[in-house]
Motif scaffolding. Structure first.
Motif, PDB file in Angstrom:
ATOM      1  N   ALA A  56     -12.934  -1.174   0.617  1.00 20.21           N
ATOM      2  CA  ALA A  56     -12.054   0.057   0.975  1.00 20.21           C
ATOM      3  C   ALA A  56     -11.473   0.034   2.422  1.00 20.21           C
ATOM      4  CB  ALA A  56     -12.834   1.383   0.838  1.00 20.21           C
ATOM      5  N   LEU A  92      -7.732  -0.053   3.812  1.00 23.89           N
ATOM      6  CA  LEU A  92      -7.516   0.808   4.796  1.00 23.89           C
ATOM      7  C   LEU A  92      -6.547  -0.022   5.774  1.00 23.89           C
ATOM      8  CD1 LEU A  92      -7.337   3.400   6.092  1.00 23.89           C
ATOM      9  CD2 LEU A  92      -9.590   3.045   6.821  1.00 23.89           C
ATOM     10  N   LEU A 107      -0.431   4.377  -1.500  1.00 21.90           N
ATOM     11  CA  LEU A 107      -2.013   4.745  -1.345  1.00 21.90           C
ATOM     12  C   LEU A 107      -1.675   5.835  -0.403  1.00 21.90           C
ATOM     13  CD1 LEU A 107      -3.445   1.141  -1.600  1.00 21.90           C
ATOM     14  CD2 LEU A 107      -3.553   2.856  -3.305  1.00 21.90           C
ATOM     15  N   THR A 153       0.815  -1.266   0.063  1.00 24.55           N
ATOM     16  CA  THR A 153      -0.136  -0.005  -0.114  1.00 24.55           C
ATOM     17  C   THR A 153       0.772   1.222   0.016  1.00 24.55           C
ATOM     18  OG1 THR A 153      -0.048   0.070   2.363  1.00 24.55           O
ATOM     19  CG2 THR A 153      -2.099  -1.260   1.249  1.00 24.55           C
ATOM     20  N   TYR A 213      -7.840   7.412   2.037  1.00 23.44           N
ATOM     21  CA  TYR A 213      -8.416   6.270   2.198  1.00 23.44           C
ATOM     22  C   TYR A 213      -9.344   6.572   3.665  1.00 23.44           C
ATOM     23  CZ  TYR A 213      -7.801   3.302  -1.425  1.00 23.44           C
ATOM     24  OH  TYR A 213      -7.749   2.497  -2.569  1.00 23.44           O
ATOM     25  N   LYS A 217      -3.482  -0.557   4.640  1.00 19.39           N
ATOM     26  CA  LYS A 217      -2.349   0.664   4.797  1.00 19.39           C
ATOM     27  C   LYS A 217      -2.066   1.085   6.311  1.00 19.39           C
ATOM     28  CE  LYS A 217      -0.623   4.485   3.140  1.00 19.39           C
ATOM     29  NZ  LYS A 217       0.520   4.131   2.353  1.00 19.39           N
ATOM     30  N   VAL A 243     -13.391   5.747   3.364  1.00 22.18           N
ATOM     31  CA  VAL A 243     -13.980   4.902   4.118  1.00 22.18           C
ATOM     32  C   VAL A 243     -15.097   5.690   4.946  1.00 22.18           C
ATOM     33  CG1 VAL A 243     -13.844   3.035   6.050  1.00 22.18           C
ATOM     34  CG2 VAL A 243     -12.402   3.280   4.012  1.00 22.18           C
TER      35      VAL A 243
END
Length: 86
Positions: A73, A77, A35, A32, A40, A80, A44
């Motif tokens: 998502a 997340l 990202l 990730t 995110y 991440k 989310v």
């Protein structure tokens, strides 16, 4: 089926399915780094609020589409957040 129902269902389908490639790629690679965490987190959170809105207004396309998107998502997340902690 009414036009507004067709549009709502199709929009929910497209926005939900559009998340599949990123979710599959992230789940497979667990990478990730490229990202954005703030994006995110906001995304989310926004999807969760859309679910609430859909429930409050009894809008099944909004509810179902956003629940699926929230799960996808949310998985991204979680990966991440795990990377940030590492």
């Amino acid at each position: 089926m009414e036009l507004n129902s067709i549009l709502g269902n199709f929009a929910a389908f497209l926005t939900t399915v559009s998340f599949l490639p990123q979710a599959i790629k992230t789940i497979k690679s667990k990478n990730t780094k490229q990202l954005s965490l703030p994006m995110y987190l906001m995304f989310v959170s926004g999807v969760f609020l859309w679910i609430c809105y859909g429930i409050m207004n009894n809008q099944m396309p909004i509810i179902i589409g956003n629940i699926i998107t929230f799960i996808l998502a949310g998985i991204i997340l979680a990966y991440k957040l795990k990377d940030v902690k590492s």
